[in-house]
Motif scaffolding. Structure first.
Motif, PDB file in Angstrom:
ATOM      1  N   PRO A 144       0.813  -1.232   0.000  1.00 37.77           N
ATOM      2  CA  PRO A 144       0.000   0.000   0.000  1.00 37.77           C
ATOM      3  C   PRO A 144       0.849   1.286   0.000  1.00 37.77           C
ATOM      4  O   PRO A 144       0.459   2.288  -0.592  1.00 37.77           O
ATOM      5  CB  PRO A 144      -0.824  -0.128   1.283  1.00 37.77           C
ATOM      6  N   ASP A 145       2.031   1.243   0.614  1.00 36.23           N
ATOM      7  CA  ASP A 145       2.865   2.460   0.631  1.00 36.23           C
ATOM      8  C   ASP A 145       3.693   2.610  -0.652  1.00 36.23           C
ATOM      9  O   ASP A 145       4.543   3.490  -0.749  1.00 36.23           O
ATOM     10  CB  ASP A 145       3.795   2.449   1.850  1.00 36.23           C
ATOM     11  N   ASN A 150       6.797  -7.371  -0.047  1.00 38.14           N
ATOM     12  CA  ASN A 150       7.087  -7.879   1.299  1.00 38.14           C
ATOM     13  C   ASN A 150       8.540  -7.560   1.655  1.00 38.14           C
ATOM     14  O   ASN A 150       9.241  -6.868   0.897  1.00 38.14           O
ATOM     15  CB  ASN A 150       6.752  -9.383   1.431  1.00 38.14           C
ATOM     16  N   ASN A 151       8.985  -8.080   2.808  1.00 36.53           N
ATOM     17  CA  ASN A 151      10.306  -7.659   3.317  1.00 36.53           C
ATOM     18  C   ASN A 151      11.457  -8.560   2.862  1.00 36.53           C
ATOM     19  O   ASN A 151      12.565  -8.445   3.379  1.00 36.53           O
ATOM     20  CB  ASN A 151      10.263  -7.596   4.856  1.00 36.53           C
ATOM     21  N   TRP A 152      11.230  -9.458   1.931  1.00 34.38           N
ATOM     22  CA  TRP A 152      12.283 -10.403   1.573  1.00 34.38           C
ATOM     23  C   TRP A 152      13.510  -9.681   1.018  1.00 34.38           C
ATOM     24  O   TRP A 152      13.397  -8.701   0.279  1.00 34.38           O
ATOM     25  CB  TRP A 152      11.772 -11.414   0.530  1.00 34.38           C
TER      26      TRP A 152
END
Ligand code: NOJ
Ligand code: CA
Length: 540
Positions: A144-145, A150-152
């Motif tokens: 959304p930002d 994701n953080n991968w």
């Protein structure tokens, strides 16, 4: 496979990949034949006599496919061809023919997880969101930002996602952004990559080493990976910041491997499927698969990481042996094109002990090119760095160029590797540490490898026998290998000072790492010099 030399080495009591020893060739650095400073496939053919003389049973050749070389061949633009720098497909056929004529099998690298960003599949995939090949790779909308989905993180630093401005989505890359991950949940990808596997098996490859295989299936929901509580900022490789709970080693990977195994098993002549799996030993074991549907063996990298300490090694080997599933075959490795060279890690004296360890444990050994002469990590001046890992994260000791330098064949210019300046500098000891010098030296590291390989070939107890630890203290690691009535004892002194081990019964010393004693009777206390390892045939 019709070749007589290969046939004559088959059909024994165990397949060749259990009895044999694999030698890993990094083709870019093995032998240049056309004076461009880059090793090539004809260079491998030229050096097959060395490998036959040494006594190895198979070569695994790191990638030689067309590639922009962002990751030196692990970024492929055509899985079924040879990069021009290395020759052509006929040169591969020559390798197969000439290797088989010498009784040597040929294993190729199979890279299923990703392609080059310049692969036609990826070019077609990134055309539009509706493109026919869109779903061949892993595309996701931004978070959304607007940031990555994701953080991968990528194995080589930074996010594992790269933004594609044209189609306004991110694509996933476990490695470099130049290495987009294929989507193995798409059956078309599975079919296409099965065709690649068949291509090399049809051309006579005796097996494949499967690159980064635990990464091929990702969490369907693409959840964030949790933080690694053991991670220390500044000390550890940033890739270790997160546990790879959702990005690798997912249950579905075993179905993918079962498909590969089915293909390999469809070919005659004992073809082998070997997986590259860096993980905890318990997790690695899962890759043998259910009911023989996994890899023939997942690479066991423990010796690369363990502290060089007798008790630590004994505990690790004992544990590994105990965790092996029923009927599964072990394997051992001291180094490869991604990890520090063993002679640099443990020092030249202990490298001899390490060689005896590797070649007397139960399980298929893989010898990294140059380790047979004790090649060490080279010093790479900043302007000669080529490895993207070092370029992305400089000065952390992650770079792999130091272990990929040209094979040291002789004291001739460029170490006999090339007529031109090699693509990477030579290690500084090349004038002293080379094949020609050691071939003339009866107690050299090369002579030791040759003697160990010959002994392993001659003694079924070493190739196939059971393994059991022998009680020892201090720096001594000792074990037996037993096959029927034959029992061999291996005793290794991992320290620099004399040590001994008590043996039960009498024996005859077959080989010392120093190569200066043999045919001695031994009983009671077996004395070892600092850095000495021995193999003893036990009697009665
Ligand atoms: C593992 C290979 O051994 C390494 O050299 C490579 O960079 C990555 N996989 C990506 O293919
Ligand atoms: Ca060349």
């Amino acid at each position: 496979m019709t070749d007589a030399a290969i046939e004559s080495t088959g059909g024994g009591e165990a397949p060749w990949w259990r009895r044999g020893v694999i030698y890993q060739i990094y083709p870019r650095s093995f032998q240049d034949t056309n004076g461009d400073g880059i090793g090539d496939l004809p260079g491998i053919v030229r050096r097959l006599d060395h490998l036959a003389w040494l006594g190895v049973d198979a070569v695994w050749i790191s990638p030689f496919y067309p590639s922009p070389m962002a990751d030196f061949g692990y970024d492929v633009t055509d899985h079924c061809a040879v990069d021009r720098a290395y020759g052509g497909i006929v040169d591969f056929d020559d390798i197969v023919r000439e290797a088989h004529a010498r009784g040597i099998r040929v294993i190729v690298d199979y890279i299923p997880n990703h392609t080059s960003h310049r692969h036609p599949w990826f070019l077609a995939s990134r055309l539009s969101r509706e493109a026919e090949r869109r779903d061949w790779y892993v595309w996701r909308d931004p978070a959304p930002d607007g940031g990555p989905p994701n953080n991968w993180v990528s194995a080589f630093g930074g996010s594992a996602w790269t933004w594609d401005a044209h189609t306004r989505q991110y694509y996933l890359h476990t490695f470099l952004r130049e290495q987009p991950d294929l989507n193995w949940r798409n059956p078309e990808v599975v079919d296409a990559m099965v065709q690649v596997l068949r291509f090399w098996l049809n051309r006579g490859a005796d097996g494949v080493r499967v690159d980064a295989v635990q990464a091929v299936i990702k969490d369907e929901a693409m959840r964030d990976n949790p933080p690694n509580p053991a991670y220390v900022e500044g000390r550890d490789d940033p890739y270790e910041r997160l546990l790879r709970e959702h990005s690798t080693d997912q249950p579905g990977v075993h179905e993918v491997i079962a498909r590969m195994r089915e293909v390999v098993d469809g070919y005659p002549g004992e073809r082998v499927l070997i997986g590259e799996i860096y993980n905890e030993v318990e997790r690695v074991m899962a890759y043998y698969g259910q009911d023989g549907r996994g890899v023939h063996f997942p690479y066991n990298f423990q010796l690369i990481k363990l502290p060089w300490n007798a008790r630590a090694l004994e505990a690790a080997v004992t544990r590994y042996e105990s965790l092996l599933p029923e009927g599964a075959w072990p394997n051992w490795v001291l180094g490869n094109h991604d990890r520090m060279r063993v002679a640099s890690r443990v020092g030249p004296a202990q490298a001899r002990v390490a060689a005896m360890l590797l070649l007397t444990l139960r399980g298929t050994p893989t010898v990294y090119y140059g380790d047979e002469i004790g090649m060490r990590n080279a010093v790479i001046p900043p302007d000669r760095v080529r490895d993207p890992w070092e370029l992305n994260l400089p000065g952390r000791g992650l770079g792999r160029d130091p272990v990929r330098t040209p094979m040291q064949w002789s004291a001739e210019p460029n170490a006999g590797f090339s007529e031109a300046e090699p693509w990477l500098p030579l290690a500084e000891d090349w004038e002293r540490v080379n094949v020609a010098a050691q071939a003339d030296e009866p107690r050299s590291m090369l002579a030791l490898h040759r003697a160990l390989l010959a002994l392993r070939r001659a003694e079924p107890a070493l190739a196939l026998g059971d393994w059991a630890p022998v009680p020892a203290a201090g720096d001594v690691f000792a074990y037996t290998r037993t096959h029927g009535q034959d029992r061999l004892l291996v005793a290794l002194n991992l320290g620099a000072t004399p040590a001994s081990v008590e043996i039960v019964g009498t024996g005859r010393l077959l080989l010392s790492t120093a190569l200066d004693r043999a045919d001695e009777d031994v009983q009671g206390r077996l004395e070892l010099r600092g850095g000495e390892g021995v193999v003893v045939r036990m009697e009665g």
